[in-house]
Design a protein around this motif. Sequence first.
Motif, PDB file in Angstrom:
ATOM      1  N   PRO A 243      -4.079   4.130   0.989  1.00 28.98           N
ATOM      2  CA  PRO A 243      -5.184   3.178   1.086  1.00 28.98           C
ATOM      3  C   PRO A 243      -5.589   2.820   2.513  1.00 28.98           C
ATOM      4  O   PRO A 243      -6.767   2.587   2.792  1.00 28.98           O
ATOM      5  CB  PRO A 243      -4.646   1.945   0.346  1.00 28.98           C
ATOM      6  CG  PRO A 243      -3.653   2.498  -0.619  1.00 28.98           C
ATOM      7  CD  PRO A 243      -3.013   3.647   0.095  1.00 28.98           C
ATOM      8  N   ALA A 244      -4.633   2.819   3.422  1.00 30.47           N
ATOM      9  CA  ALA A 244      -4.944   2.438   4.805  1.00 30.47           C
ATOM     10  C   ALA A 244      -5.859   3.441   5.493  1.00 30.47           C
ATOM     11  O   ALA A 244      -6.485   3.128   6.508  1.00 30.47           O
ATOM     12  CB  ALA A 244      -3.658   2.272   5.610  1.00 30.47           C
TER      13      ALA A 244
ATOM     14  N   LEU B 217      -9.349   2.038   4.655  1.00 28.08           N
ATOM     15  CA  LEU B 217      -9.658   0.833   5.428  1.00 28.08           C
ATOM     16  C   LEU B 217      -8.498   0.582   6.392  1.00 28.08           C
ATOM     17  O   LEU B 217      -7.479  -0.006   6.025  1.00 28.08           O
ATOM     18  CB  LEU B 217      -9.844  -0.380   4.506  1.00 28.08           C
ATOM     19  CG  LEU B 217     -10.164  -1.701   5.218  1.00 28.08           C
ATOM     20  CD1 LEU B 217     -11.546  -1.643   5.874  1.00 28.08           C
ATOM     21  CD2 LEU B 217     -10.108  -2.871   4.225  1.00 28.08           C
TER      22      LEU B 217
ATOM     23  N   LEU C 107      -9.202  -4.066  -1.128  1.00 32.74           N
ATOM     24  CA  LEU C 107      -8.268  -3.847  -0.024  1.00 32.74           C
ATOM     25  C   LEU C 107      -8.444  -4.965   0.994  1.00 32.74           C
ATOM     26  O   LEU C 107      -9.577  -5.292   1.366  1.00 32.74           O
ATOM     27  CB  LEU C 107      -8.534  -2.488   0.641  1.00 32.74           C
ATOM     28  CG  LEU C 107      -7.857  -1.254   0.008  1.00 32.74           C
ATOM     29  CD1 LEU C 107      -8.233  -1.118  -1.461  1.00 32.74           C
ATOM     30  CD2 LEU C 107      -8.214   0.006   0.778  1.00 32.74           C
ATOM     31  N   VAL C 108      -7.336  -5.553   1.443  1.00 37.09           N
ATOM     32  CA  VAL C 108      -7.397  -6.661   2.407  1.00 37.09           C
ATOM     33  C   VAL C 108      -6.352  -6.451   3.503  1.00 37.09           C
ATOM     34  O   VAL C 108      -5.358  -5.747   3.303  1.00 37.09           O
ATOM     35  CB  VAL C 108      -7.173  -8.027   1.718  1.00 37.09           C
ATOM     36  CG1 VAL C 108      -8.300  -8.340   0.728  1.00 37.09           C
ATOM     37  CG2 VAL C 108      -5.819  -8.073   1.002  1.00 37.09           C
ATOM     38  N   ASP C 109      -6.580  -7.099   4.639  1.00 36.35           N
ATOM     39  CA  ASP C 109      -5.668  -6.927   5.775  1.00 36.35           C
ATOM     40  C   ASP C 109      -4.834  -8.171   6.052  1.00 36.35           C
ATOM     41  O   ASP C 109      -4.514  -8.479   7.204  1.00 36.35           O
ATOM     42  CB  ASP C 109      -6.465  -6.533   7.031  1.00 36.35           C
ATOM     43  CG  ASP C 109      -7.468  -7.600   7.457  1.00 36.35           C
ATOM     44  OD1 ASP C 109      -7.619  -8.611   6.727  1.00 36.35           O
ATOM     45  OD2 ASP C 109      -8.102  -7.421   8.517  1.00 36.35           O
TER      46      ASP C 109
ATOM     47  N   ILE D 170       0.806  -1.224   0.000  1.00 36.18           N
ATOM     48  CA  ILE D 170       0.000   0.000   0.000  1.00 36.18           C
ATOM     49  C   ILE D 170       0.843   1.280   0.000  1.00 36.18           C
ATOM     50  O   ILE D 170       0.302   2.372   0.164  1.00 36.18           O
ATOM     51  CB  ILE D 170      -0.958   0.016   1.200  1.00 36.18           C
ATOM     52  CG1 ILE D 170      -0.170  -0.020   2.523  1.00 36.18           C
ATOM     53  CG2 ILE D 170      -1.927  -1.146   1.118  1.00 36.18           C
ATOM     54  CD1 ILE D 170      -1.041   0.189   3.744  1.00 36.18           C
TER      55      ILE D 170
ATOM     56  N   TYR E  88     -11.891  -6.497   4.551  1.00 35.56           N
ATOM     57  CA  TYR E  88     -11.743  -6.204   3.120  1.00 35.56           C
ATOM     58  C   TYR E  88     -12.771  -5.177   2.678  1.00 35.56           C
ATOM     59  O   TYR E  88     -13.806  -4.989   3.319  1.00 35.56           O
ATOM     60  CB  TYR E  88     -11.883  -7.479   2.287  1.00 35.56           C
ATOM     61  CG  TYR E  88     -13.291  -8.057   2.228  1.00 35.56           C
ATOM     62  CD1 TYR E  88     -14.173  -7.706   1.196  1.00 35.56           C
ATOM     63  CD2 TYR E  88     -13.741  -8.963   3.189  1.00 35.56           C
ATOM     64  CE1 TYR E  88     -15.455  -8.232   1.132  1.00 35.56           C
ATOM     65  CE2 TYR E  88     -15.016  -9.497   3.133  1.00 35.56           C
ATOM     66  CZ  TYR E  88     -15.867  -9.132   2.102  1.00 35.56           C
ATOM     67  OH  TYR E  88     -17.148  -9.651   2.051  1.00 35.56           O
ATOM     68  N   ARG E  89     -12.454  -4.500   1.556  1.00 36.66           N
ATOM     69  CA  ARG E  89     -13.367  -3.507   1.011  1.00 36.66           C
ATOM     70  C   ARG E  89     -13.098  -3.334  -0.476  1.00 36.66           C
ATOM     71  O   ARG E  89     -11.960  -3.084  -0.875  1.00 36.66           O
ATOM     72  CB  ARG E  89     -13.183  -2.169   1.724  1.00 36.66           C
ATOM     73  CG  ARG E  89     -14.216  -1.104   1.348  1.00 36.66           C
ATOM     74  CD  ARG E  89     -14.018   0.149   2.192  1.00 36.66           C
ATOM     75  NE  ARG E  89     -14.890   1.234   1.743  1.00 36.66           N
ATOM     76  CZ  ARG E  89     -14.850   2.475   2.242  1.00 36.66           C
ATOM     77  NH1 ARG E  89     -13.981   2.764   3.206  1.00 36.66           N
ATOM     78  NH2 ARG E  89     -15.667   3.400   1.775  1.00 36.66           N
TER      79      ARG E  89
ATOM     80  N   THR F  51      -5.320  -2.116   6.429  1.00 38.55           N
ATOM     81  CA  THR F  51      -5.027  -2.648   5.094  1.00 38.55           C
ATOM     82  C   THR F  51      -3.534  -2.924   4.938  1.00 38.55           C
ATOM     83  O   THR F  51      -2.694  -2.089   5.270  1.00 38.55           O
ATOM     84  CB  THR F  51      -5.474  -1.659   3.994  1.00 38.55           C
ATOM     85  OG1 THR F  51      -6.887  -1.495   4.052  1.00 38.55           O
ATOM     86  CG2 THR F  51      -5.091  -2.172   2.618  1.00 38.55           C
TER      87      THR F  51
ATOM     88  N   ARG G  23      -2.552  -5.091   1.928  1.00 36.26           N
ATOM     89  CA  ARG G  23      -2.363  -5.373   0.505  1.00 36.26           C
ATOM     90  C   ARG G  23      -3.554  -4.865  -0.308  1.00 36.26           C
ATOM     91  O   ARG G  23      -4.675  -4.736   0.199  1.00 36.26           O
ATOM     92  CB  ARG G  23      -2.205  -6.885   0.255  1.00 36.26           C
ATOM     93  CG  ARG G  23      -0.980  -7.505   0.890  1.00 36.26           C
ATOM     94  CD  ARG G  23       0.304  -7.064   0.198  1.00 36.26           C
ATOM     95  NE  ARG G  23       1.473  -7.745   0.734  1.00 36.26           N
ATOM     96  CZ  ARG G  23       2.235  -7.273   1.723  1.00 36.26           C
ATOM     97  NH1 ARG G  23       1.942  -6.084   2.286  1.00 36.26           N
ATOM     98  NH2 ARG G  23       3.284  -7.955   2.151  1.00 36.26           N
ATOM     99  N   VAL G  24      -3.278  -4.618  -1.578  1.00 36.25           N
ATOM    100  CA  VAL G  24      -4.340  -4.283  -2.526  1.00 36.25           C
ATOM    101  C   VAL G  24      -4.329  -5.335  -3.634  1.00 36.25           C
ATOM    102  O   VAL G  24      -3.286  -5.593  -4.241  1.00 36.25           O
ATOM    103  CB  VAL G  24      -4.139  -2.882  -3.147  1.00 36.25           C
ATOM    104  CG1 VAL G  24      -5.218  -2.619  -4.209  1.00 36.25           C
ATOM    105  CG2 VAL G  24      -4.184  -1.807  -2.072  1.00 36.25           C
TER     106      VAL G  24
END
Length: 373
Positions: free
Chosen positions: A61-62, A65, A174-176, A27, A130-131, A68, A70-71
């Motif tokens: 990005p963080a 969300l 977006l994922v954590d 990110i 995620y989003r 976060t 990774r994208v």
Amino acid sequence: MDYSQLATQIKAWAAELGFQKVGICDIDLSEHEAELQKWLDAGYHGEMDWMARHGMMRARPAELLPGTLRVISVRMDYLPQDALFAADLSNRRHAYISRYALGRDYHKLLRNQLKKLGQKIEQQVGQLGYRPFVDSAPILERPLAEKAGLGWTGKHSLILDKEAGSWFFLGELLVDIPLPIDEPQSNQCGKCQACITSCPTNAIVEDGVVDARRCISYLTIEYDGVIAEEFRRAIGNRIYGCDDCQLVCPWNRFAPLSEQDDFQRREILKNPDLVSLFLWSEEQFLNNMQGSAIRRIGHIQWLRNIAIALGNADYSSDIVDVLQRRKGINDMLDIHIQWALEQQFNQIPIQGTIDTKQQRLIRIVQKGLPRDA
């Protein structure tokens, strides 16, 4: 958790959901912050106030969300089977609509498929933050796509892929979770300047930098005011968006056609006659454009864009008639209709030896048209 295996599985799931390519990146977009601020400071965003309002959040990005890591960046091809570029651009009685907007609005489709991808990952890992995003939040999707290996940034600022050109939509999930990241592609534009030299309004001010205020896509879609006269002739018959910089790109020779039914040309636009489209009532416009991205610009802006195209068309009495019939609906629209009428009047054939200006005035008066034209 074997995150390498999971990343492989994610790409397989994405393919099943209709995405043609998937990449994963971290990110960190800090290297783009100064460039973004310079673009905003130059006013290149025009009246798209949200670009400046969200500031550097677009590169972080963080902040969208928290947590976060990774994208997941995805690509979905949209070039319709019957693109008919030359047929629409060369016929001055036809409307040219950017190829991405000939079918249904892509936002909902991509977002739904990204949500399904997030759900599949969640089923695999248990709890997941995620989003999904598809032009729905202040995020630098092209730098993310480039970082994730989906392509490189062309001189027209779009993402290019050596196997697919640029006729595709982008989306992000977006994922954590700490998935392994992909390698970026190297820039393959070389010395080519085709996109820059072909832009009708010289909107590409330097490599990868577009002044939106000069861009036909911005003028016909994002901008709802009076379009400056200096751009009206250059707009030609482009009533929604512009694809010129993509049309001339050598890499788009390899672009695949979309297999998505939603992205194919809708029936109502298979014969995009300018006069017919200009005669749509607001109700017809809303009904005919149901589910289309075009619907969002509204009926008046639709008419404004078509009025300019009619002004750029070859002289025809039916064009003059429909322009006259639309006068008085809206002040902003009237400005463009009057300009279009003037362009039409200037093409009226001159016969005999009577002074040109006098002959034109006679013809205008005979048609019952305004003398000040």
